[in-house]
Design a protein around this motif. Structure first.
Motif, mmCIF file in Angstrom:
data_model
loop_
_atom_site.group_PDB
_atom_site.id
_atom_site.type_symbol
_atom_site.label_atom_id
_atom_site.label_comp_id
_atom_site.label_asym_id
_atom_site.label_seq_id
_atom_site.Cartn_x
_atom_site.Cartn_y
_atom_site.Cartn_z
ATOM 1 N N ALA A 48 0.834 -1.206 0.000
ATOM 2 C CA ALA A 48 0.000 0.000 0.000
ATOM 3 C C ALA A 48 0.868 1.255 0.000
ATOM 4 C CB ALA A 48 -0.931 -0.003 1.201
ATOM 5 N N ILE A 49 1.954 1.239 0.746
ATOM 6 C CA ILE A 49 2.863 2.396 0.762
ATOM 7 C C ILE A 49 3.598 2.502 -0.571
ATOM 8 C CG2 ILE A 49 4.960 3.310 1.849
ATOM 9 C CD1 ILE A 49 3.903 2.193 4.496
ATOM 10 N N LYS A 54 6.596 3.996 -5.203
ATOM 11 C CA LYS A 54 7.322 3.231 -6.204
ATOM 12 C C LYS A 54 6.444 3.019 -7.432
ATOM 13 C CE LYS A 54 9.135 -1.388 -6.920
ATOM 14 N NZ LYS A 54 9.130 -2.743 -6.423
ATOM 15 N N ASP A 55 7.024 3.178 -8.606
ATOM 16 C CA ASP A 55 6.297 2.891 -9.836
ATOM 17 C C ASP A 55 6.275 1.385 -10.060
ATOM 18 O OD1 ASP A 55 5.786 5.527 -10.430
ATOM 19 O OD2 ASP A 55 7.656 5.776 -11.571
ATOM 20 N N PRO A 56 5.110 0.816 -10.379
ATOM 21 C CA PRO A 56 5.057 -0.635 -10.598
ATOM 22 C C PRO A 56 5.750 -1.025 -11.896
ATOM 23 C CG PRO A 56 2.938 0.358 -11.060
ATOM 24 C CD PRO A 56 3.812 1.445 -10.509
ATOM 25 N N PHE A 62 1.124 -3.713 -9.925
ATOM 26 C CA PHE A 62 0.162 -2.620 -9.794
ATOM 27 C C PHE A 62 -1.148 -3.129 -9.192
ATOM 28 C CE2 PHE A 62 -3.370 -0.207 -11.732
ATOM 29 C CZ PHE A 62 -3.138 1.011 -11.119
ATOM 30 N N LYS A 63 -1.581 -4.318 -9.635
ATOM 31 C CA LYS A 63 -2.813 -4.901 -9.110
ATOM 32 C C LYS A 63 -2.675 -5.199 -7.622
ATOM 33 C CE LYS A 63 -5.897 -8.791 -9.732
ATOM 34 N NZ LYS A 63 -6.110 -10.073 -10.365
ATOM 35 N N GLN A 64 -1.527 -5.688 -7.199
ATOM 36 C CA GLN A 64 -1.309 -5.970 -5.780
ATOM 37 C C GLN A 64 -1.293 -4.682 -4.966
ATOM 38 O OE1 GLN A 64 -1.249 -8.899 -4.090
ATOM 39 N NE2 GLN A 64 -1.279 -7.525 -2.352
ATOM 40 N N GLN A 65 -0.677 -3.635 -5.509
ATOM 41 C CA GLN A 65 -0.675 -2.347 -4.812
ATOM 42 C C GLN A 65 -2.098 -1.815 -4.634
ATOM 43 O OE1 GLN A 65 1.885 0.114 -7.172
ATOM 44 N NE2 GLN A 65 3.766 -0.699 -6.263
ATOM 45 N N CYS A 66 -2.892 -1.923 -5.682
ATOM 46 C CA CYS A 66 -4.288 -1.450 -5.603
ATOM 47 C C CYS A 66 -5.097 -2.289 -4.624
ATOM 48 C CB CYS A 66 -4.932 -1.477 -6.977
ATOM 49 S SG CYS A 66 -4.260 -0.257 -8.107
ATOM 50 N N SER A 67 -4.898 -3.595 -4.638
ATOM 51 C CA SER A 67 -5.624 -4.470 -3.717
ATOM 52 C C SER A 67 -5.237 -4.184 -2.272
ATOM 53 C CB SER A 67 -5.337 -5.931 -4.041
ATOM 54 O OG SER A 67 -5.815 -6.246 -5.322
ATOM 55 N N LEU A 69 -4.066 -1.298 -1.138
ATOM 56 C CA LEU A 69 -4.548 0.040 -0.807
ATOM 57 C C LEU A 69 -6.060 0.038 -0.576
ATOM 58 C CD1 LEU A 69 -3.680 2.988 -0.498
ATOM 59 C CD2 LEU A 69 -4.215 3.291 -2.917
ATOM 60 N N ARG A 70 -6.786 -0.843 -1.239
ATOM 61 C CA ARG A 70 -8.246 -0.919 -1.099
ATOM 62 C C ARG A 70 -8.653 -1.194 0.344
ATOM 63 N NH1 ARG A 70 -10.923 -5.721 -4.099
ATOM 64 N NH2 ARG A 70 -9.086 -5.268 -5.298
ATOM 65 N N LEU A 71 -7.917 -2.053 1.039
ATOM 66 C CA LEU A 71 -8.230 -2.373 2.424
ATOM 67 C C LEU A 71 -8.161 -1.128 3.296
ATOM 68 C CD1 LEU A 71 -8.637 -4.491 4.725
ATOM 69 C CD2 LEU A 71 -6.151 -4.658 4.802
ATOM 70 N N TYR A 72 -7.097 -0.350 3.144
ATOM 71 C CA TYR A 72 -6.920 0.839 3.977
ATOM 72 C C TYR A 72 -7.854 1.973 3.560
ATOM 73 C CZ TYR A 72 -2.954 -1.761 5.587
ATOM 74 O OH TYR A 72 -2.170 -2.745 6.114
ATOM 75 N N SER A 73 -8.139 2.091 2.293
ATOM 76 C CA SER A 73 -9.064 3.148 1.872
ATOM 77 C C SER A 73 -10.478 2.844 2.364
ATOM 78 C CB SER A 73 -9.033 3.314 0.355
ATOM 79 O OG SER A 73 -9.443 2.129 -0.279
#
Length: 153
Positions: A48-49, A54-56, A62-67, A69-73
């Motif tokens: 999430a950070i 960091k650019d994917p 990128f999909k893992q970063q979004c997934s 981040l979704r939990l915290y958002s």
């Protein structure tokens, strides 16, 4: 060799048809489970950070970063809504009656009843129901109702 023996030998050496059908029906989309579990809060902090820092390199990153981040958002949006409701609640009587803060007074009211649940004595009424029933069944009108109608007209 007989035909029955050849069929038996062939069935032992080849894969069963069910397995072949399952292999043909499998869709190899490449969507295997990678990364931390969706509800693992500690493990999802780093991806999430990395969404902001960091650019994917690939789509899966990128999909893992979004997934992650979704939990915290989701947690942040719901916490913000609850905080706004507590800081500035609606002014409606519905909210005052059914808000989470009223729950505690409702529970306390269940245990301390000021009035008994059932009547202890007959209710006093201004209307004499037996007399009105007798007037309506005998005269088909109430005494004094004709006078009120004349005054209105």
């Amino acid at each position: 060799m007989s035909l029955v023996a050849a069929a038996a030998r062939a069935s032992r050496t080849r894969a069963p048809r069910a397995n072949l059908c399952q292999l043909q029906a499998r869709r190899c989309l490449g969507e295997t489970t990678t990364g931390p579990a969706p509800l693992d809060i500690k493990a999802n902090v780093k991806p999430a950070i990395e969404f902001f820092t960091k650019d994917p390199v690939s789509y899966t990153e990128f999909k893992q970063q979004c997934s992650s981040l979704r939990l915290y958002s989701f947690i942040a949006v719901n916490a913000g809504i609850v905080l706004c409701l507590f800081m500035d609640p609606p002014k409606s009587s519905y909210w005052r009656t059914y808000s989470p803060l009223y729950f505690f007074s409702w529970v306390g009211g269940c245990f301390s009843s000021k009035q008994p649940l059932f009547l202890t004595e007959p209710a006093e009424r201004e209307v004499n129901v037996p007399d009105i029933y007798k007037q309506l069944t005998l005269n088909r009108r109430l005494e004094g109702a004709a006078e009120e109608e004349e005054e209105e007209h």
